[in-house]
Write an enzyme that holds these catalytic residues in place. Structure first.
Site, mmCIF file in Angstrom:
data_model
loop_
_atom_site.group_PDB
_atom_site.id
_atom_site.type_symbol
_atom_site.label_atom_id
_atom_site.label_comp_id
_atom_site.label_asym_id
_atom_site.label_seq_id
_atom_site.Cartn_x
_atom_site.Cartn_y
_atom_site.Cartn_z
ATOM 1 C CG HIS A 306 -90.936 -3.485 46.288
ATOM 2 N ND1 HIS A 306 -91.517 -4.623 46.774
ATOM 3 C CD2 HIS A 306 -91.055 -3.528 44.939
ATOM 4 C CE1 HIS A 306 -91.964 -5.330 45.742
ATOM 5 N NE2 HIS A 306 -91.699 -4.695 44.624
ATOM 6 C CG ASP A 363 -90.179 0.208 37.852
ATOM 7 O OD1 ASP A 363 -89.845 -0.483 36.883
ATOM 8 O OD2 ASP A 363 -91.241 0.059 38.468
HETATM 9 N N1 ACO Z 1 -90.682 8.374 48.755
HETATM 10 C C1 ACO Z 1 -90.886 8.898 49.987
HETATM 11 N N2 ACO Z 1 -91.498 8.263 51.002
HETATM 12 C C2 ACO Z 1 -91.921 7.010 50.766
HETATM 13 C C3 ACO Z 1 -91.746 6.380 49.517
HETATM 14 C C4 ACO Z 1 -91.101 7.092 48.488
HETATM 15 N N3 ACO Z 1 -90.907 6.565 47.284
HETATM 16 N N4 ACO Z 1 -92.281 5.136 49.549
HETATM 17 C C5 ACO Z 1 -92.784 4.988 50.793
HETATM 18 N N5 ACO Z 1 -92.563 6.120 51.521
HETATM 19 C C6 ACO Z 1 -92.928 6.322 52.923
HETATM 20 C C7 ACO Z 1 -94.433 6.574 53.067
HETATM 21 O O1 ACO Z 1 -94.733 7.932 53.043
HETATM 22 C C8 ACO Z 1 -94.728 5.928 54.401
HETATM 23 O O2 ACO Z 1 -94.346 6.842 55.405
HETATM 24 P P1 ACO Z 1 -95.159 6.853 56.808
HETATM 25 O O3 ACO Z 1 -94.994 5.491 57.406
HETATM 26 O O4 ACO Z 1 -94.475 7.944 57.580
HETATM 27 O O5 ACO Z 1 -96.590 7.174 56.452
HETATM 28 C C9 ACO Z 1 -93.774 4.742 54.471
HETATM 29 O O6 ACO Z 1 -92.659 5.091 53.613
HETATM 30 C C10 ACO Z 1 -94.389 3.424 54.009
HETATM 31 O O7 ACO Z 1 -94.961 3.628 52.721
HETATM 32 P P2 ACO Z 1 -96.305 2.925 52.227
HETATM 33 O O8 ACO Z 1 -96.861 3.704 51.079
HETATM 34 O O9 ACO Z 1 -97.206 2.663 53.401
HETATM 35 O O10 ACO Z 1 -95.732 1.528 51.716
HETATM 36 P P3 ACO Z 1 -96.407 0.562 50.687
HETATM 37 O O11 ACO Z 1 -95.783 -0.752 50.905
HETATM 38 O O12 ACO Z 1 -97.891 0.673 50.763
HETATM 39 O O13 ACO Z 1 -95.970 1.200 49.270
HETATM 40 C C11 ACO Z 1 -94.893 1.627 47.215
HETATM 41 C C12 ACO Z 1 -95.007 0.690 48.434
HETATM 42 C C13 ACO Z 1 -96.282 1.867 46.587
HETATM 43 C C14 ACO Z 1 -94.011 0.970 46.159
HETATM 44 C C15 ACO Z 1 -94.288 2.979 47.677
HETATM 45 O O14 ACO Z 1 -93.005 2.766 48.235
HETATM 46 C C16 ACO Z 1 -94.223 4.007 46.544
HETATM 47 O O15 ACO Z 1 -95.213 4.718 46.296
HETATM 48 N N6 ACO Z 1 -93.023 4.119 45.850
HETATM 49 C C17 ACO Z 1 -92.902 5.013 44.706
HETATM 50 C C18 ACO Z 1 -93.522 4.354 43.480
HETATM 51 C C19 ACO Z 1 -92.694 3.216 42.937
HETATM 52 O O16 ACO Z 1 -91.487 3.315 42.752
HETATM 53 N N7 ACO Z 1 -93.380 2.114 42.620
HETATM 54 C C20 ACO Z 1 -92.750 0.932 41.986
HETATM 55 C C21 ACO Z 1 -92.873 -0.279 42.839
HETATM 56 S S1 ACO Z 1 -91.962 -1.586 42.128
HETATM 57 C C22 ACO Z 1 -92.953 -2.186 40.939
HETATM 58 O O17 ACO Z 1 -94.143 -2.036 40.855
HETATM 59 C C23 ACO Z 1 -92.272 -2.952 39.906
#
Ligand code: ACO
Length: 428
Positions: A306, A363
């Site tokens: 998140h 979720d």
């Molecule tokens: N699985 C594996 N790796 C992950 C995940 C994941 N679900 N989420 C983040 N990471 C990793 C990224 O690869 C990144 O790694 P790095 O630093 O080595 O490049 C690091 O963790 C940070 O991730 P970002 O994408 O930069 O974080 P951001 O805050 O932009 O993204 C998000 C947050 C979009 C929710 C992300 O965690 C994601 O895509 N999760 C899966 C989708 C999801 O569950 N979304 C629901 C959100 S809750 C809602 O909307 C109600």
């Protein structure tokens, strides 16, 4: 405003800016004059360090895993309040007393029906249209029904538009479902609760009486409350940005629905359940954990991570408990729940996820519950939109009544071609 200031050294000279202090949470450097003073913009794609507004609705402490609506912790609301109480709280700032709640309940129930012409509108969609496509279209179309009548500078008219949106959303979502399965639309039954009415319109048929199962009704109540608002997330910011130009509120909410649809936001509940089904068996979990960690694989664990929570999402805790309750009460043994629990357990102990502070979000478990209740996966995000409408309208009202509100207009770092002369087609 406080006496605190923040100074930046730019080209050898110090620039000082006021610091604004909230009631809780990080202070904010007021950089409104920054460009005028320095000729520089600030760069912050994704708004990771930028507060776009002042708000008194929802507070999140992502490091501690705290979520408060108007000061009330989410777990207390999910346990003790009705969805109508939460809607009133978000819109008006305080919990209603009995008289206020009865009046609010009554008002919402008077707006649950749709204009009959909208039923014709549904028929223009392909029968296999995604419910979010239908929601986007139908809610946008509502702006045509309430355009001349909505003067957004009048707080009373704003409130009526908000009531209409909150009241009509269950009818719209249920009709989207009915349309996709080829069953007749059901009119609302205002003698039922907000959630009970929604369940009946979704799962009932005109040929038979429908009895609302109190356990499912309670689970839906919790799910709606857990999704009601979440401060300046992508879809809420979309609603605010669309509304900042003075656009029709129904059109603004349609914009919010479009944003919510994406798998990185509200679409994650659908994606999370699909992923759990694809894994299918606890033995395959290590394979998927390895894929999530592989930089060359775009796969992510859906329902994990998140932007704000760097600790357990407090909504996920309530959701997990609800999943257990619903499956037990309905006597369903779903291997997907076992996969979800084991996946959570493994990820929470894996160095990659621990180091990046990736925890289950709201979720992760909601899909398991909605699936047990009988919703098709395509409906999951539509339910999220239904519940989040309450937050969207509360935030939209707050924005319109904010004297500091301006049309949203971010700046950019231009990296394209510099000025060049047009070359006629035959010379290119
Ligand atoms: N699985 C594996 N790796 C992950 C995940 C994941 N679900 N989420 C983040 N990471 C990793 C990224 O690869 C990144 O790694 P790095 O630093 O080595 O490049 C690091 O963790 C940070 O991730 P970002 O994408 O930069 O974080 P951001 O805050 O932009 O993204 C998000 C947050 C979009 C929710 C992300 O965690 C994601 O895509 N999760 C899966 C989708 C999801 O569950 N979304 C629901 C959100 S809750 C809602 O909307 C109600």
């Amino acid at each position: 405003m406080t006496d605190k200031t923040a100074s930046f050294g730019i080209d050898g000279s110090d620039r000082t800016y006021p610091v604004m202090e909230g009631s809780v949470g990080p202070d904010v450097v007021d950089i409104r004059k920054f460009y005028g003073d320095t000729g520089l913009f600030t760069y912050d794609p994704g708004f990771t360090s930028t507060a776009s507004c002042q708000s008194a609705i929802t507070f999140i402490d992502g490091d501690k895993g705290i979520l408060l609506h108007r000061g009330y912790p989410i777990d207390q609301l999910a346990e003790q309040s009705t969805f109508m109480e939460v809607a009133y709280l978000l819109l008006h700032g305080d919990l209603p007393n009995q008289a206020e709640l009865s009046e609010f309940d009554y008002t919402i129930s008077r707006h649950t029906m749709l204009h009959e012409q909208l039923a014709t509108f549904y028929r223009g969609f392909r029968r296999d249209a995604h419910p979010m496509a239908i929601m986007c279209g139908v809610v946008g179309a509502l702006s045509a029904f309430y355009h001349d009548s909505t003067d957004i500078t009048d707080p009373q008219q704003r409130l009526i538009a908000s009531h209409r949106l909150i009241a009509k959303m269950p009818t719209i979502a249920a009709m989207a479902h009915k349309y996709s399965v080829g069953q007749p639309f059901l009119y609302p039954d205002n003698s039922l609760s907000y959630t009970g009415n929604f369940l009946r319109m979704t799962f009932g048929v005109p040929a038979e009486p429908y009895e609302v199962n109190p356990i499912i009704e309670n689970a839906m109540r919790r799910i709606f409350i857990l999704h009601a608002d979440h401060e300046q997330n992508a879809s809420t910011s979309t609603v605010r940005l669309a509304g900042s130009s003075g656009a029709n509120p129904f059109a603004c909410i349609a914009a919010g629905i479009a944003c919510l649809w994406g798998p990185a936001h509200g679409g994650a509940n659908e994606a999370a359940l699909n992923m759990l089904r694809e894994i299918g068996n606890v033995k395959r979990i290590p394979e998927y954990i390895a894929r999530a960690k592989d930089k060359n694989d775009p796969f992510r664990l859906m329902g994990f991570g998140h932007r704000v929570y760097k600790n357990y999402d407090p909504r996920a805790k309530v959701m997990q408990q609800t999943a257990d309750e619903v499956l037990k009460e309905l006597n369903i043994s779903d291997p997907v729940l076992d996969v979800a629990k084991e996946l959570e357990h493994i990820a929470l102990h894996d160095e990659y996820f621990v180091e990046k502070k990736l925890y289950p979000n709201v979720d992760f478990y909601s899909g398991v519950i909605l699936n047990a209740i009988g919703f098709p996966t395509e409906m999951f995000t539509a339910l999220f939109a239904l519940a989040r409408t309450v937050g969207w309208v509360a935030q939209w009202n707050e924005m319109i009544s904010d004297p500091e509100q301006k049309i949203g207009r971010p700046r950019q770092l231009y990296v394209g071609a510099t000025a060049r002369d047009y070359v006629p087609l035959d010379q290119r």
